[in-house]
Design a protein around this motif. Structure first.
Motif, PDB file in Angstrom:
ATOM      1  N   ARG A   1       0.329   7.663  -4.123  1.00  0.00           N
ATOM      2  CA  ARG A   1      -0.788   6.818  -4.559  1.00  0.00           C
ATOM      3  C   ARG A   1      -0.445   6.113  -5.864  1.00  0.00           C
ATOM      4  O   ARG A   1       0.465   6.523  -6.594  1.00  0.00           O
ATOM      5  CB  ARG A   1      -2.051   7.658  -4.776  1.00  0.00           C
ATOM      6  N   LEU A   2      -1.182   5.045  -6.139  1.00  0.00           N
ATOM      7  CA  LEU A   2      -1.219   4.465  -7.478  1.00  0.00           C
ATOM      8  C   LEU A   2      -1.988   5.445  -8.345  1.00  0.00           C
ATOM      9  O   LEU A   2      -3.154   5.735  -8.064  1.00  0.00           O
ATOM     10  CB  LEU A   2      -1.907   3.098  -7.454  1.00  0.00           C
ATOM     11  N   ASP A   3      -1.363   5.982  -9.387  1.00  0.00           N
ATOM     12  CA  ASP A   3      -1.979   7.086 -10.118  1.00  0.00           C
ATOM     13  C   ASP A   3      -2.761   6.645 -11.344  1.00  0.00           C
ATOM     14  O   ASP A   3      -3.892   7.062 -11.534  1.00  0.00           O
ATOM     15  CB  ASP A   3      -0.905   8.085 -10.553  1.00  0.00           C
ATOM     16  N   HIS A   4      -2.154   5.825 -12.214  1.00  0.00           N
ATOM     17  CA  HIS A   4      -2.876   5.402 -13.411  1.00  0.00           C
ATOM     18  C   HIS A   4      -2.292   4.118 -13.975  1.00  0.00           C
ATOM     19  O   HIS A   4      -1.195   3.688 -13.598  1.00  0.00           O
ATOM     20  CB  HIS A   4      -2.872   6.504 -14.488  1.00  0.00           C
ATOM     21  N   VAL A   5      -3.053   3.515 -14.864  1.00  0.00           N
ATOM     22  CA  VAL A   5      -2.639   2.315 -15.586  1.00  0.00           C
ATOM     23  C   VAL A   5      -2.633   2.647 -17.071  1.00  0.00           C
ATOM     24  O   VAL A   5      -3.609   3.194 -17.592  1.00  0.00           O
ATOM     25  CB  VAL A   5      -3.591   1.132 -15.337  1.00  0.00           C
ATOM     26  N   ASN A   6      -1.531   2.334 -17.728  1.00  0.00           N
ATOM     27  CA  ASN A   6      -1.431   2.530 -19.174  1.00  0.00           C
ATOM     28  C   ASN A   6      -1.389   1.155 -19.836  1.00  0.00           C
ATOM     29  O   ASN A   6      -0.415   0.417 -19.708  1.00  0.00           O
ATOM     30  CB  ASN A   6      -0.172   3.329 -19.514  1.00  0.00           C
ATOM     31  N   TYR A   7      -2.497   0.829 -20.514  1.00  0.00           N
ATOM     32  CA  TYR A   7      -2.587  -0.438 -21.234  1.00  0.00           C
ATOM     33  C   TYR A   7      -2.044  -0.283 -22.655  1.00  0.00           C
ATOM     34  O   TYR A   7      -2.123   0.796 -23.247  1.00  0.00           O
ATOM     35  CB  TYR A   7      -4.048  -0.879 -21.373  1.00  0.00           C
TER      36      TYR A   7
ATOM     37  N   ARG B   1       0.834  -1.198   0.000  1.00  0.00           N
ATOM     38  CA  ARG B   1       0.000   0.000   0.000  1.00  0.00           C
ATOM     39  C   ARG B   1       0.878   1.262   0.000  1.00  0.00           C
ATOM     40  O   ARG B   1       1.973   1.284   0.566  1.00  0.00           O
ATOM     41  CB  ARG B   1      -0.940   0.032   1.194  1.00  0.00           C
ATOM     42  N   THR B   2       0.343   2.309  -0.640  1.00  0.00           N
ATOM     43  CA  THR B   2       0.955   3.627  -0.554  1.00  0.00           C
ATOM     44  C   THR B   2       0.448   4.309   0.718  1.00  0.00           C
ATOM     45  O   THR B   2      -0.636   3.991   1.209  1.00  0.00           O
ATOM     46  CB  THR B   2       0.598   4.484  -1.774  1.00  0.00           C
ATOM     47  N   PHE B   3       1.205   5.265   1.236  1.00  0.00           N
ATOM     48  CA  PHE B   3       0.879   5.810   2.554  1.00  0.00           C
ATOM     49  C   PHE B   3      -0.412   6.626   2.583  1.00  0.00           C
ATOM     50  O   PHE B   3      -1.047   6.754   3.627  1.00  0.00           O
ATOM     51  CB  PHE B   3       2.043   6.656   3.090  1.00  0.00           C
ATOM     52  N   ASP B   4      -0.835   7.174   1.447  1.00  0.00           N
ATOM     53  CA  ASP B   4      -2.010   8.041   1.463  1.00  0.00           C
ATOM     54  C   ASP B   4      -3.257   7.355   0.922  1.00  0.00           C
ATOM     55  O   ASP B   4      -4.259   8.009   0.642  1.00  0.00           O
ATOM     56  CB  ASP B   4      -1.731   9.322   0.662  1.00  0.00           C
ATOM     57  N   ASP B   5      -3.213   6.048   0.773  1.00  0.00           N
ATOM     58  CA  ASP B   5      -4.383   5.305   0.298  1.00  0.00           C
ATOM     59  C   ASP B   5      -5.280   4.984   1.494  1.00  0.00           C
ATOM     60  O   ASP B   5      -4.816   4.434   2.495  1.00  0.00           O
ATOM     61  CB  ASP B   5      -3.940   4.018  -0.384  1.00  0.00           C
ATOM     62  N   TYR B   6      -6.570   5.335   1.398  1.00  0.00           N
ATOM     63  CA  TYR B   6      -7.490   5.034   2.497  1.00  0.00           C
ATOM     64  C   TYR B   6      -7.887   3.564   2.512  1.00  0.00           C
ATOM     65  O   TYR B   6      -8.346   3.046   3.541  1.00  0.00           O
ATOM     66  CB  TYR B   6      -8.745   5.912   2.401  1.00  0.00           C
ATOM     67  N   GLU B   7      -7.733   2.879   1.371  1.00  0.00           N
ATOM     68  CA  GLU B   7      -8.068   1.463   1.300  1.00  0.00           C
ATOM     69  C   GLU B   7      -6.895   0.617   1.782  1.00  0.00           C
ATOM     70  O   GLU B   7      -5.771   1.085   1.931  1.00  0.00           O
ATOM     71  CB  GLU B   7      -8.468   1.078  -0.119  1.00  0.00           C
ATOM     72  N   LEU B   8      -7.166  -0.650   1.976  1.00  0.00           N
ATOM     73  CA  LEU B   8      -6.158  -1.551   2.524  1.00  0.00           C
ATOM     74  C   LEU B   8      -4.997  -1.779   1.564  1.00  0.00           C
ATOM     75  O   LEU B   8      -3.833  -1.860   1.981  1.00  0.00           O
ATOM     76  CB  LEU B   8      -6.814  -2.888   2.877  1.00  0.00           C
ATOM     77  N   THR B   9      -5.292  -1.853   0.272  1.00  0.00           N
ATOM     78  CA  THR B   9      -4.290  -2.299  -0.700  1.00  0.00           C
ATOM     79  C   THR B   9      -4.229  -1.378  -1.911  1.00  0.00           C
ATOM     80  O   THR B   9      -5.264  -0.951  -2.429  1.00  0.00           O
ATOM     81  CB  THR B   9      -4.615  -3.734  -1.170  1.00  0.00           C
TER      82      THR B   9
ATOM     83  N   THR C   1       3.973  11.134  -7.043  1.00  0.00           N
ATOM     84  CA  THR C   1       4.823  11.660  -5.981  1.00  0.00           C
ATOM     85  C   THR C   1       4.287  13.008  -5.502  1.00  0.00           C
ATOM     86  O   THR C   1       3.461  13.639  -6.171  1.00  0.00           O
ATOM     87  CB  THR C   1       6.262  11.851  -6.481  1.00  0.00           C
ATOM     88  N   ASP C   2       4.800  13.467  -4.372  1.00  0.00           N
ATOM     89  CA  ASP C   2       4.387  14.767  -3.849  1.00  0.00           C
ATOM     90  C   ASP C   2       4.927  15.920  -4.687  1.00  0.00           C
ATOM     91  O   ASP C   2       4.285  16.958  -4.819  1.00  0.00           O
ATOM     92  CB  ASP C   2       4.880  14.945  -2.406  1.00  0.00           C
ATOM     93  N   SER C   3       6.122  15.749  -5.248  1.00  0.00           N
ATOM     94  CA  SER C   3       6.767  16.860  -5.929  1.00  0.00           C
ATOM     95  C   SER C   3       7.681  16.361  -7.033  1.00  0.00           C
ATOM     96  O   SER C   3       8.002  15.170  -7.115  1.00  0.00           O
ATOM     97  CB  SER C   3       7.598  17.683  -4.928  1.00  0.00           C
ATOM     98  N   ARG C   4       8.115  17.285  -7.882  1.00  0.00           N
ATOM     99  CA  ARG C   4       9.101  16.953  -8.903  1.00  0.00           C
ATOM    100  C   ARG C   4      10.420  16.519  -8.264  1.00  0.00           C
ATOM    101  O   ARG C   4      11.127  15.658  -8.793  1.00  0.00           O
ATOM    102  CB  ARG C   4       9.347  18.157  -9.814  1.00  0.00           C
ATOM    103  N   GLU C   5      10.757  17.134  -7.136  1.00  0.00           N
ATOM    104  CA  GLU C   5      12.010  16.796  -6.464  1.00  0.00           C
ATOM    105  C   GLU C   5      12.037  15.332  -6.046  1.00  0.00           C
ATOM    106  O   GLU C   5      13.097  14.700  -6.025  1.00  0.00           O
ATOM    107  CB  GLU C   5      12.211  17.703  -5.245  1.00  0.00           C
ATOM    108  N   ASP C   6      10.866  14.778  -5.717  1.00  0.00           N
ATOM    109  CA  ASP C   6      10.801  13.355  -5.382  1.00  0.00           C
ATOM    110  C   ASP C   6      11.203  12.492  -6.574  1.00  0.00           C
ATOM    111  O   ASP C   6      11.785  11.416  -6.410  1.00  0.00           O
ATOM    112  CB  ASP C   6       9.391  12.980  -4.933  1.00  0.00           C
TER     113      ASP C   6
ATOM    114  N   GLN D   1      -4.802  11.757   7.760  1.00  0.00           N
ATOM    115  CA  GLN D   1      -3.909  10.986   6.903  1.00  0.00           C
ATOM    116  C   GLN D   1      -3.919   9.552   7.400  1.00  0.00           C
ATOM    117  O   GLN D   1      -3.785   9.315   8.602  1.00  0.00           O
ATOM    118  CB  GLN D   1      -2.496  11.576   6.970  1.00  0.00           C
ATOM    119  N   PRO D   2      -4.098   8.558   6.516  1.00  0.00           N
ATOM    120  CA  PRO D   2      -4.271   7.188   6.990  1.00  0.00           C
ATOM    121  C   PRO D   2      -3.020   6.541   7.562  1.00  0.00           C
ATOM    122  O   PRO D   2      -3.109   5.615   8.368  1.00  0.00           O
ATOM    123  CB  PRO D   2      -4.768   6.439   5.745  1.00  0.00           C
ATOM    124  N   GLN D   3      -1.852   6.999   7.122  1.00  0.00           N
ATOM    125  CA  GLN D   3      -0.620   6.322   7.539  1.00  0.00           C
ATOM    126  C   GLN D   3       0.516   7.336   7.561  1.00  0.00           C
ATOM    127  O   GLN D   3       0.529   8.295   6.778  1.00  0.00           O
ATOM    128  CB  GLN D   3      -0.297   5.190   6.560  1.00  0.00           C
ATOM    129  N   ALA D   4       1.468   7.137   8.453  1.00  0.00           N
ATOM    130  CA  ALA D   4       2.638   8.009   8.485  1.00  0.00           C
ATOM    131  C   ALA D   4       3.420   7.889   7.179  1.00  0.00           C
ATOM    132  O   ALA D   4       3.439   6.832   6.542  1.00  0.00           O
ATOM    133  CB  ALA D   4       3.534   7.637   9.663  1.00  0.00           C
TER     134      ALA D   4
END
Length: 316
Positions: free
Chosen positions: A152-158, A47-55, A223-228, A139-142
């Motif tokens: 977060r998981l942002d998108h899927v490119n098929y 899981r990513t830290f800002d996802d409210y769901e489990l997975t 990511t949060d920023s371009r620097e990331d 925030q769901p997780q530190a």
């Protein structure tokens, strides 16, 4: 806008196949900063830290690469039932299966190209253990202390054998709206970006130059920023993760990007589209011509050849 816009709330999670389960798990936890929540058979749940769901991501050991299922959360039980009826009334088919990765039952169908899509509404919300509790209650997780710390998981490119046909399914049956596309000189649509909400895109279809079906181009994490993303490039360089292209900026959607190949062989994008939202309810579809795309990315970087020729799983 299409009548069902809003029935699908957002991209839930994706199941990625990998022939190197431990190597892929290392990449997503140590380089991207995801948290492992459980192991189930040959699968690792992350899981990513800002996802409210489990997975956010399921990694499944397999003999090759690619994507198995993309899970989309409906906005209500009624919305879920409406989309199931729309699929079946359009001539499609599917079946109800027991949910996984913290979700309730899934209606599993496919797009015209064969990509597996699971629709669900019921979901398990993440409750952080004491050592991962955040300082802020909204925030769901530190934030993770290692790696990039993707949000977060942002998108899927098929990859798709017929972009327009697949995009029509996502638009007219599932209720997304197209935001941008590429149209070639012969009139065919070579790529299309679609959104279920105010994000500029959740699902992308890119023409499969091999003419294959059901393949993946990439999964993307925001990511949060371009620097990331610059930090991610250094982390990948230091740890032997193959960088394909970037950091740079796309012309289409203006996304700042880095593309890498995780140890299992799947292409992963680190992206920073967080500041760009589509708020216009009458957003006009932006069409890019073949000549415009030949100019390369936003700041002149040419699109690398492997971006057009490599997909997962590989084909001859």
């Amino acid at each position: 806008m299409a009548a069902p816009l809003g029935d699908i709330a957002h991209l839930g999670h994706a199941e990625l196949l990998t022939p190197d389960l431990e190597g892929s798990t290392w990449f997503f936890t140590e380089i991207l900063g995801l948290t492992e929540t459980k192991r189930e058979g040959d699968s690792v749940h992350l899981r990513t830290f800002d996802d409210y769901e489990l997975t956010s991501l399921v990694l499944t050991g397999h003999h090759t690469t690619g994507i198995r299922r993309t899970a989309l959360r409906a906005s209500s039980e009624d919305a879920l039932q409406r989309r199931v009826r729309a699929i079946e009334e359009s001539g499609g088919s599917g079946s109800w299966v027991e949910g996984r990765a913290g979700t309730g039952r899934n209606y599993v169908t496919t797009d015209p190209d064969g990509h597996e899509i699971g629709l669900y509404y019921e979901t398990e919300r993440y409750v952080a253990p004491d050592h991962l509790k955040p300082g802020l209650k909204n925030q769901p997780q530190a934030k993770p202390r290692q790696g990039v710390g993707v949000r977060r998981l942002d998108h899927v490119n098929y990859l798709g054998s017929q972009v327009a046909l697949n995009a029509d399914f996502i638009q007219h049956v599932l209720g997304a709206r197209p935001t941008e596309q590429i149209q070639m000189n012969d009139g065919r649509i070579a790529a299309k970006w679609l959104s279920f909400g105010n994000k500029s895109y959740d699902i992308v279809y890119t023409e499969d130059w091999k003419g294959a079906h059901g393949r993946l181009h990439h999964l993307a994490f925001a990511t949060d920023s371009r620097e990331d993303i610059l930090r991610a490039a250094d982390l990948c360089l230091d740890n032997g993760v193959k960088i394909e292209t970037g950091p740079h900026k796309h012309a289409i959607q203006q996304t700042f990007f880095l593309y890498v190949f995780e140890p299992g062989g799947n292409r992963i994008e680190l992206c920073n589209p967080l500041s760009r939202l589509i708020l216009d309810p009458d957003w006009p579809l932006v069409t890019w011509t073949e000549a415009e795309r030949a100019k390369g990315q936003a700041w002149g970087l040419r699109t690398i050849e492997s971006f057009h020729t490599l997909g997962m799983p590989p084909v001859d």
